[in-house]
Design a protein around this motif. Structure first.
Motif, short mmCIF file in Angstrom:
data_model
loop_
_atom_site.label_atom_id
_atom_site.label_comp_id
_atom_site.label_asym_id
_atom_site.label_seq_id
_atom_site.Cartn_x
_atom_site.Cartn_y
_atom_site.Cartn_z
N GLY A 222 0.83 -1.20 0.00
CA GLY A 222 0.00 0.00 0.00
C GLY A 222 0.86 1.25 0.00
N THR A 223 0.25 2.36 -0.29
CA THR A 223 0.94 3.65 -0.24
C THR A 223 0.93 4.18 1.20
OG1 THR A 223 -1.10 4.91 -0.62
CG2 THR A 223 0.13 4.14 -2.57
N PRO A 224 1.75 5.18 1.51
CA PRO A 224 1.70 5.78 2.85
C PRO A 224 0.31 6.27 3.22
CG PRO A 224 3.69 6.47 1.72
CD PRO A 224 2.88 5.71 0.71
N TRP A 225 -0.42 6.79 2.24
CA TRP A 225 -1.80 7.23 2.47
C TRP A 225 -2.67 6.08 2.94
CZ3 TRP A 225 -5.33 10.93 3.04
CH2 TRP A 225 -6.64 10.72 2.64
N VAL A 226 -2.51 4.93 2.33
CA VAL A 226 -3.28 3.74 2.69
C VAL A 226 -2.96 3.28 4.10
CG1 VAL A 226 -3.50 1.26 2.19
CG2 VAL A 226 -3.68 2.93 0.34
N ASP A 228 -1.81 5.08 6.57
CA ASP A 228 -2.30 6.06 7.53
C ASP A 228 -3.82 5.99 7.70
OD1 ASP A 228 0.26 6.87 7.95
OD2 ASP A 228 0.11 8.76 6.85
N ARG A 229 -4.49 5.43 6.71
CA ARG A 229 -5.95 5.29 6.80
C ARG A 229 -6.36 3.99 7.48
NH1 ARG A 229 -9.63 8.04 4.04
NH2 ARG A 229 -10.72 6.20 3.20
N GLY A 230 -5.40 3.26 7.99
CA GLY A 230 -5.71 2.10 8.82
C GLY A 230 -5.76 0.79 8.09
N SER A 231 -5.07 0.67 6.97
CA SER A 231 -5.06 -0.59 6.24
C SER A 231 -4.41 -1.69 7.07
CB SER A 231 -4.28 -0.41 4.93
OG SER A 231 -4.10 -1.65 4.29
N TRP A 232 -5.03 -2.90 7.00
CA TRP A 232 -4.40 -4.06 7.62
C TRP A 232 -3.16 -4.39 6.83
CZ3 TRP A 232 -2.42 -8.75 6.58
CH2 TRP A 232 -2.25 -9.64 7.66
N GLU A 233 -2.06 -4.64 7.51
CA GLU A 233 -0.81 -4.91 6.80
C GLU A 233 0.01 -5.96 7.53
OE1 GLU A 233 2.47 -1.98 7.37
OE2 GLU A 233 0.89 -0.73 8.22
N LYS A 234 0.87 -6.60 6.74
CA LYS A 234 1.82 -7.55 7.30
C LYS A 234 3.12 -7.38 6.53
CE LYS A 234 2.53 -12.41 8.51
NZ LYS A 234 1.95 -13.77 8.52
N GLY A 235 4.09 -6.78 7.15
CA GLY A 235 5.36 -6.53 6.51
C GLY A 235 5.24 -5.63 5.30
N SER A 236 4.36 -4.65 5.36
CA SER A 236 4.07 -3.65 4.32
C SER A 236 3.17 -4.19 3.21
CB SER A 236 5.35 -3.07 3.71
OG SER A 236 5.95 -3.95 2.78
N SER A 255 -2.33 -10.78 2.30
CA SER A 255 -0.96 -10.25 2.18
C SER A 255 0.04 -11.22 1.56
CB SER A 255 -0.46 -9.79 3.55
OG SER A 255 -0.45 -10.89 4.46
N ASN A 256 -0.23 -12.52 1.61
CA ASN A 256 0.70 -13.49 1.01
C ASN A 256 0.29 -13.90 -0.41
OD1 ASN A 256 -1.47 -15.17 1.45
ND2 ASN A 256 -0.45 -16.49 2.94
N GLY A 257 -0.78 -13.32 -0.93
CA GLY A 257 -1.21 -13.61 -2.29
C GLY A 257 -2.31 -14.65 -2.40
N LYS A 258 -2.69 -15.29 -1.30
CA LYS A 258 -3.81 -16.22 -1.34
C LYS A 258 -5.12 -15.44 -1.46
CE LYS A 258 -1.72 -19.83 1.57
NZ LYS A 258 -1.88 -20.64 2.81
N ILE A 259 -6.17 -16.11 -1.92
CA ILE A 259 -7.49 -15.49 -2.02
C ILE A 259 -8.41 -16.14 -1.02
CG2 ILE A 259 -9.47 -15.04 -3.51
CD1 ILE A 259 -7.59 -15.05 -5.89
N GLU A 260 -9.02 -15.33 -0.14
CA GLU A 260 -9.91 -15.82 0.89
C GLU A 260 -11.15 -14.94 0.97
OE1 GLU A 260 -7.76 -15.92 4.55
OE2 GLU A 260 -6.37 -17.51 3.91
N ARG A 266 -15.70 -4.60 6.16
CA ARG A 266 -14.41 -4.28 6.80
C ARG A 266 -13.84 -2.97 6.24
NH1 ARG A 266 -10.31 -9.24 7.64
NH2 ARG A 266 -9.02 -7.39 8.12
N GLU A 267 -13.35 -2.17 7.12
CA GLU A 267 -12.85 -0.84 6.76
C GLU A 267 -11.34 -0.79 6.67
OE1 GLU A 267 -14.59 1.87 9.53
OE2 GLU A 267 -16.62 1.60 8.73
N ASP A 268 -10.69 -1.95 6.78
CA ASP A 268 -9.23 -1.98 6.72
C ASP A 268 -8.72 -2.78 5.50
OD1 ASP A 268 -10.04 -4.47 7.57
OD2 ASP A 268 -8.54 -4.67 9.16
#
Length: 296
Positions: A222-226, A228-236, A255-260, A266-268
């Motif tokens: 994600g971008t820095p904007w994303v 800062d808006r509360g995106s769920w992340e794992k190692g960027s 975050s690892n490329g799987k589809i679930e 959800r807002e993140d």
């Protein structure tokens, strides 16, 4: 190799001494030059004509004058890298649409179209070229650009809040009139859309056909904007919605490329837009198609 270097050096210096006046405007390239395994012939000055067969796409930093490779096997023929780039920077060729392609089995190409808030300032949007068909290119944002719920009540793509937002607020804000004209509008999936699970498991676009498998080409940051808006992340790396239904939920690339499957409210979860572009209606004037030097 020493003799080759000396000959190429003399040739380059001769061209520079005459101001490259005899060269066509599009005969000097840095980076991507020819289609893979193609024969290249280019006329330079008067009766000087050289040919290289089976020219592969150049990597960043390789320098060509027409079809003449000034960087040979990783070694610069004339001076050093900085001097070559300085000599050649005023003669970099315009983009040729023939050089643009989608996934080639090894890597993608990239282009800049539109602008969006990415670090509290509007910046050019970097798009990954997934594929080209009949002069039209499918582009996917290289990064997640925003974070929003899919919807609060419906998991149907065309009834969702995110469909409305992408095809109104985002579309009108991100693109110029010229770019809007080049983007194919009014399709069944919308002008700006999210990829489906089917598209995200299409090997022609460079994705793993197994949606349960990790995939470095599906995962993204994600971008820095994303962030800062509360995106769920794992190692960027972040999660982002698709437009595909999954029961009462929608499919999401994690975050690892799987589809679930993920709940729609959800807002993140990130938004990673895609568009189809009519290449005959947009002009690119520079770039090598790489992440660092995209077509623009």
């Amino acid at each position: 190799m020493r003799l080759v270097k000396q000959v190429m050096f003399i040739f380059l210096m001769a061209l520079l001494l005459i101001g490259v006046s005899g060269c066509k405007a599009d005969t000097i390239y840095i980076g991507n030059v020819a289609n893979e395994s193609s024969d290249v012939t280019q006329e330079f000055t008067g009766n000087i004509q050289l040919e290289l067969s089976n020219v592969n796409q150049a990597t960043i930093g390789e320098l060509y004058i027409g079809s003449v490779q000034i960087l040979v096997d990783g070694e610069y023929v004339a001076y050093d890298k900085a001097q070559i780039e300085s000599i050649s920077k005023d003669f970099v060729s315009s983009f040729s649409i023939d050089n643009m392609r989608g996934w080639d089995g090894k890597q993608y190409q990239y282009a800049l179209i539109g602008h969006y808030n990415q670090d509290y300032t509007d910046q050019s949007i970097l798009w990954r070229i997934l594929g080209i068909k009949n002069g039209k290119a499918l582009l996917l944002s290289e990064y997640v650009l925003d974070v929003q719920p899919f919807d609060y009540s419906s998991n149907e793509w065309k009834k969702s809040d995110i469909y409305d937002w992408l095809n109104s607020d985002f579309f009108e804000k991100a693109f110029s009139n010229e770019e809007m004209n080049a983007i194919i509008q009014g399709s069944e999936i919308g002008t700006v859309f999210l990829l489906s699970r089917f598209e995200l498991t299409d090997t022609a676009y460079g994705f793993n056909k197994d949606y349960k498998s990790t995939d470095s080409n599906r995962r993204t940051k994600g971008t820095p904007w994303v962030f800062d808006r509360g995106s769920w992340e794992k190692g960027s790396y972040v999660n982002y919605y698709t437009r595909s239904q999954s029961g009462d939920e929608v499919d999401t690339v994690i975050s690892n490329g799987k589809i679930e499957a993920t709940r729609i409210s959800r807002e993140d979860i990130g938004i990673r837009p895609a568009i189809w572009v009519d290449l005959s209606k947009i002009t690119f004037t520079s770039g090598q198609g790489t992440v660092i030097y995209p077509f623009q």
